[in-house]
Scaffold this motif. Structure first.
Motif, short mmCIF file in Angstrom:
data_model
loop_
_atom_site.label_atom_id
_atom_site.label_comp_id
_atom_site.label_asym_id
_atom_site.label_seq_id
_atom_site.Cartn_x
_atom_site.Cartn_y
_atom_site.Cartn_z
N VAL B 108 0.87 -1.19 -0.02
CA VAL B 108 0.06 -0.14 -0.02
C VAL B 108 0.67 1.26 -0.03
O VAL B 108 1.78 1.47 0.85
N VAL B 109 0.57 2.06 -0.74
CA VAL B 109 1.23 3.44 -1.00
C VAL B 109 0.38 4.37 -0.47
O VAL B 109 -0.71 4.63 -1.44
N ASP B 110 0.70 5.25 0.57
CA ASP B 110 -0.18 6.66 0.60
C ASP B 110 0.04 7.82 -0.58
O ASP B 110 1.12 7.67 -0.91
N VAL B 111 -1.20 8.17 -1.02
CA VAL B 111 -1.38 9.06 -1.88
C VAL B 111 -1.67 10.48 -1.47
O VAL B 111 -2.81 10.29 -0.73
N HIS B 139 -5.27 5.70 -1.47
CA HIS B 139 -3.79 4.62 -1.32
C HIS B 139 -3.72 4.01 -2.80
O HIS B 139 -4.81 3.82 -3.59
N LEU B 140 -2.46 3.81 -3.11
CA LEU B 140 -2.44 2.98 -4.33
C LEU B 140 -1.84 1.48 -3.83
O LEU B 140 -1.00 1.19 -2.88
N TRP B 141 -2.47 0.73 -4.71
CA TRP B 141 -2.09 -0.68 -4.58
C TRP B 141 -1.07 -1.05 -5.61
O TRP B 141 -1.16 -0.78 -6.65
N GLY B 220 15.73 -7.64 -0.97
CA GLY B 220 14.65 -8.04 -1.85
C GLY B 220 13.40 -7.38 -1.32
O GLY B 220 12.26 -7.84 -2.03
N LYS B 221 13.22 -6.55 -0.49
CA LYS B 221 11.88 -6.03 -0.19
C LYS B 221 11.82 -4.67 -0.70
O LYS B 221 12.99 -3.72 -0.41
N LEU B 222 10.76 -4.32 -0.94
CA LEU B 222 10.57 -2.69 -1.57
C LEU B 222 10.42 -1.95 -0.28
O LEU B 222 9.68 -1.93 0.80
N PHE B 254 3.32 10.41 -3.62
CA PHE B 254 3.05 8.90 -3.03
C PHE B 254 4.29 8.60 -2.36
O PHE B 254 5.71 8.77 -2.64
N THR B 255 4.23 7.94 -1.32
CA THR B 255 5.21 7.51 -0.51
C THR B 255 4.70 6.12 0.31
O THR B 255 3.43 5.99 0.59
N LEU B 256 5.49 5.00 0.61
CA LEU B 256 5.02 3.84 1.00
C LEU B 256 4.26 3.98 2.49
O LEU B 256 4.63 4.79 3.39
N SER B 257 3.22 3.31 2.59
CA SER B 257 2.36 3.48 3.81
C SER B 257 3.09 2.70 5.08
O SER B 257 3.74 1.67 4.76
N LYS B 258 2.89 3.26 6.10
CA LYS B 258 3.41 2.71 7.30
C LYS B 258 2.56 1.47 7.72
O LYS B 258 2.93 1.10 8.90
N GLY B 259 1.32 1.30 7.18
CA GLY B 259 0.63 0.36 7.52
C GLY B 259 -0.51 0.69 8.61
O GLY B 259 -0.64 2.01 8.83
N GLY B 260 -1.10 -0.13 9.38
CA GLY B 260 -1.98 0.29 10.38
C GLY B 260 -3.47 0.23 9.90
O GLY B 260 -3.54 -0.22 8.59
#
Lengths: 69, 279
Positions: B108-111, B139-141, B220-222, B254-260
């Motif tokens: 998930v990417v926060d937009v 959010h972007l998947w 190997g992890k984004l 766009f930046t990677l989501s921290k989850g939650g």
């Protein structure tokens, strides 16, 4: 020379500064309204409220309030 | 008010587009609650708003006004009227037509979107002023096979199209129209950036932007997916009125989501799930 000066704004528009734009657009991580422990599933919220003896506060929008608009 | 919500309520936020339609226990329970405020009449009146209710479904108060002092007053009134009653368990099975879970292996990417420069006409309207500085959120998947392509140094066309069609939008004032495939006039995007030109069929909405990106992997992890787009936008949608009258500068980040919990919210474009996944 005049042509170069006129073209400069266009060149800059073509090269957004990644860090600068992120800083201008991405909100701070500590936004107060996001300190509320929001649930995104209605039934999970209902079950938790029943367990804790609390009422549910529901914010319903066409376009998710926490993520879509 | 935030403290009140944190401590005295269980707070939930939902997209009523799904619950208005879902034929399952969640949808029925939602309709039971909201129809105590006003009749449930799809297409006639919206169920948008704020609701305070007991877990078994008794509405304490429903309203659709963001005035802060009034909101606090309503919450306090709801608390006074609340009497805890045990709620029966409901069927957790969901109507698959309206189920939107993060695809397996996806990230998930926060937009965020923001109007950076505009010639706004003067206004004293207190409802309009906040909309001029508001930030659109979505959010972007990025799907599993797309992450693999990124790791191999390639930004797949499917991902580029998803970003352009569903995320390079002005959602700072509400729900905007997405871009149809034929409205993507130019699109070039790689791991460093690119360009895009979008134009609606009637020519009323346009966005021409340059993009910059920074994508990184560790073991190997984004671990980084930063992308920005900045350019001239013009026009508005049926539900995003009050745009600047002329072209304005729109930025999308766009930046990677921290989850939650918030990261579970599906992209707005995923209402059209098939189109979103394969744009």
């Amino acid at each position: 020379m005049k042509w170069i000066v006129l073209a400069l704004p266009l060149l800059f528009q073509d090269a957004p500064d990644l860090k600068d734009l992120l800083a201008k657009i991405v909100p701070p991580a500590d936004e107060k309204w996001l300190t509320i422990p929001w649930k995104t599933d209605l039934l999970e919220a209902r079950d938790l409220a029943s367990k804790e003896g609390k009422p549910v506060f529901l914010w319903s929008m066409n376009g998710h309030p926490l993520g879509c608009t | 008010m935030i403290e009140l919500l944190r401590t005295k309520f269980v707070a939930a936020a939902v997209d009523c587009w799904y619950l208005d339609r879902a034929k399952d226990a969640a949808g029925e329970f939602y309709k039971k609650v909201v129809s105590q405020r006003q009749p449930f009449e799809p297409g006639v009146r919206s169920t948008q708003g704020f609701y305070a209710f007991a877990p078994e479904g008794t509405l304490l108060l429903g309203w659709n006004n963001r005035n802060v002092p009034r909101m606090r007053e309503y919450l306090e009134r709801a608390l006074r009227d609340f009497k805890p009653v045990a709620a029966e368990a409901l069927d957790a099975a969901r109507d698959p037509r309206f189920q939107r879970a993060i695809p397996e292996g996806a990230v998930v990417v926060d937009v965020y979107s923001k109007i950076l420069e505009a010639d706004w006409p003067p206004t004293d309207d207190e409802m309009i002023k906040p909309l001029r500085v508001s930030i659109g959120r979505d959010h972007l998947w990025i799907l599993k096979d797309e992450i693999e392509a990124l790791a191999a140094g390639r930004l797949p066309e499917r991902l580029a199209k998803r970003i352009a069609r569903y995320h390079l939008i002005d959602n700072t004032r509400g729900e905007p129209p997405m871009w149809a495939p034929s409205e993507v006039k130019e699109l070039a995007l790689d791991l460093k950036g690119g360009r895009v030109r979008l134009e609606s069929g009637d020519g009323d909405r346009t966005f021409a932007a340059a993009m910059a990106a920074d994508v990184a992997f560790r073991d190997g992890k984004l671990v980084k997916f930063d992308l920005v787009a900045r350019g001239k936008f013009s026009g508005e949608g049926k539900f995003t009125r009050n745009a600047p009258p002329g072209p304005f500068t729109l930025g999308v980040a766009f930046t990677l989501s921290k989850g939650g919990e918030v990261a579970k919210v599906a992209p707005q474009g995923a209402r059209d799930l098939r189109g979103y996944l394969v744009p």
